[in-house]
Design a protein around this motif. Structure first.
Motif, PDB file in Angstrom:
ATOM      1  N   GLN A 122      57.727  24.773  64.362  1.00 59.29           N
ATOM      2  CA  GLN A 122      56.372  24.609  64.884  1.00 59.29           C
ATOM      3  C   GLN A 122      55.352  25.181  63.896  1.00 59.29           C
ATOM      4  OE1 GLN A 122      56.542  26.593  68.675  1.00 59.29           O
ATOM      5  NE2 GLN A 122      57.080  24.716  69.777  1.00 59.29           N
ATOM      6  N   LEU A 123      55.663  26.341  63.325  1.00 62.47           N
ATOM      7  CA  LEU A 123      54.747  26.949  62.356  1.00 62.47           C
ATOM      8  C   LEU A 123      54.573  26.074  61.128  1.00 62.47           C
ATOM      9  CD1 LEU A 123      55.709  30.739  62.434  1.00 62.47           C
ATOM     10  CD2 LEU A 123      53.593  29.693  63.234  1.00 62.47           C
ATOM     11  N   VAL A 124      55.664  25.544  60.637  1.00 57.73           N
ATOM     12  CA  VAL A 124      55.620  24.723  59.430  1.00 57.73           C
ATOM     13  C   VAL A 124      54.818  23.442  59.664  1.00 57.73           C
ATOM     14  CG1 VAL A 124      57.055  23.361  57.854  1.00 57.73           C
ATOM     15  CG2 VAL A 124      57.749  25.649  58.482  1.00 57.73           C
ATOM     16  N   ASN A 125      54.828  22.928  60.881  1.00 54.61           N
ATOM     17  CA  ASN A 125      54.161  21.667  61.171  1.00 54.61           C
ATOM     18  C   ASN A 125      52.714  21.823  61.640  1.00 54.61           C
ATOM     19  OD1 ASN A 125      56.337  19.994  60.481  1.00 54.61           O
ATOM     20  ND2 ASN A 125      57.328  20.442  62.428  1.00 54.61           N
ATOM     21  N   LEU A 126      52.161  23.037  61.595  1.00 57.67           N
ATOM     22  CA  LEU A 126      50.776  23.243  61.995  1.00 57.67           C
ATOM     23  C   LEU A 126      49.828  22.577  61.008  1.00 57.67           C
ATOM     24  CD1 LEU A 126      50.725  27.036  62.996  1.00 57.67           C
ATOM     25  CD2 LEU A 126      50.608  25.076  64.521  1.00 57.67           C
ATOM     26  N   THR A 127      48.720  22.057  61.523  1.00 55.34           N
ATOM     27  CA  THR A 127      47.685  21.514  60.648  1.00 55.34           C
ATOM     28  C   THR A 127      46.870  22.677  60.091  1.00 55.34           C
ATOM     29  OG1 THR A 127      46.049  21.344  62.407  1.00 55.34           O
ATOM     30  CG2 THR A 127      47.503  19.431  62.068  1.00 55.34           C
ATOM     31  N   VAL A 128      46.053  22.399  59.099  1.00 53.49           N
ATOM     32  CA  VAL A 128      45.217  23.446  58.509  1.00 53.49           C
ATOM     33  C   VAL A 128      44.272  24.025  59.560  1.00 53.49           C
ATOM     34  CG1 VAL A 128      43.430  23.900  56.785  1.00 53.49           C
ATOM     35  CG2 VAL A 128      45.374  22.471  56.192  1.00 53.49           C
ATOM     36  N   LYS A 129      43.732  23.162  60.394  1.00 55.27           N
ATOM     37  CA  LYS A 129      42.822  23.637  61.442  1.00 55.27           C
ATOM     38  C   LYS A 129      43.555  24.568  62.410  1.00 55.27           C
ATOM     39  CE  LYS A 129      39.464  21.987  64.789  1.00 55.27           C
ATOM     40  NZ  LYS A 129      38.816  20.836  65.381  1.00 55.27           N
ATOM     41  N   GLU A 130      44.794  24.198  62.777  1.00 52.56           N
ATOM     42  CA  GLU A 130      45.572  25.031  63.687  1.00 52.56           C
ATOM     43  C   GLU A 130      45.939  26.363  63.038  1.00 52.56           C
ATOM     44  OE1 GLU A 130      47.822  21.587  66.320  1.00 52.56           O
ATOM     45  OE2 GLU A 130      48.652  22.129  64.373  1.00 52.56           O
ATOM     46  N   VAL A 131      46.217  26.352  61.729  1.00 52.93           N
ATOM     47  CA  VAL A 131      46.523  27.592  61.010  1.00 52.93           C
ATOM     48  C   VAL A 131      45.305  28.511  61.033  1.00 52.93           C
ATOM     49  CG1 VAL A 131      47.030  28.578  58.740  1.00 52.93           C
ATOM     50  CG2 VAL A 131      48.320  26.599  59.551  1.00 52.93           C
TER      51      VAL A 131
END
Length: 124
Positions: free
Chosen positions: A10-19
């Motif tokens: 899930q962490l690896v697949n986060l978008t930049v906005k979500e990060v």
């Protein structure tokens, strides 16, 4: 152990906005400044085909308030919907993001407004 692998995926697949949202939550609620983690979670830099794609999301970064700091603070408050204190902190802590993940037209319009108020602005 499978739960940790799912969490890592899930962490690896986060978008930049979500990060960026995750970084804000970690900082505001837990006092953790995850600058290095946010960079590593954003993934490796794209090359080849990815570099040829046109950028569709832009970030408006305030580099400096310029000569008319009060006008810039008022405009940042209006643009972000933040309170006066938060807008002042954004301006005082420049360079800082004003809007993230927005369309090119909107980013250019915001940049023009901020520059008209006397600020130095960058689009990324």
């Amino acid at each position: 152990m499978a739960d940790l692998k799912d969490f890592a995926e899930q962490l690896v697949n986060l978008t930049v906005k979500e990060v960026n949202e995750l970084a804000t939550i970690l900082k505001d609620e837990y006092g953790i400044e995850p600058a290095a983690a946010a960079v590593s979670m954003a993934g490796p830099a794209g090359g080849g085909e990815d570099a040829a794609e046109e950028q569709t999301e832009f970030n408006v970064i305030l580099k400096a308030a310029g000569g008319s700091k009060l006008a810039v603070v008022k405009l940042v408050k209006e643009l972000t919907g933040a309170g006066l204190k938060e807008a002042k902190e954004l301006v005082d802590n420049a360079p800082s993001p004003i809007k993230e993940g927005i369309a090119k037209d909107e980013a250019e319009a915001i940049k023009a407004q901020l520059e008209e108020a006397g600020a130095e602005v960058e689009l990324k």
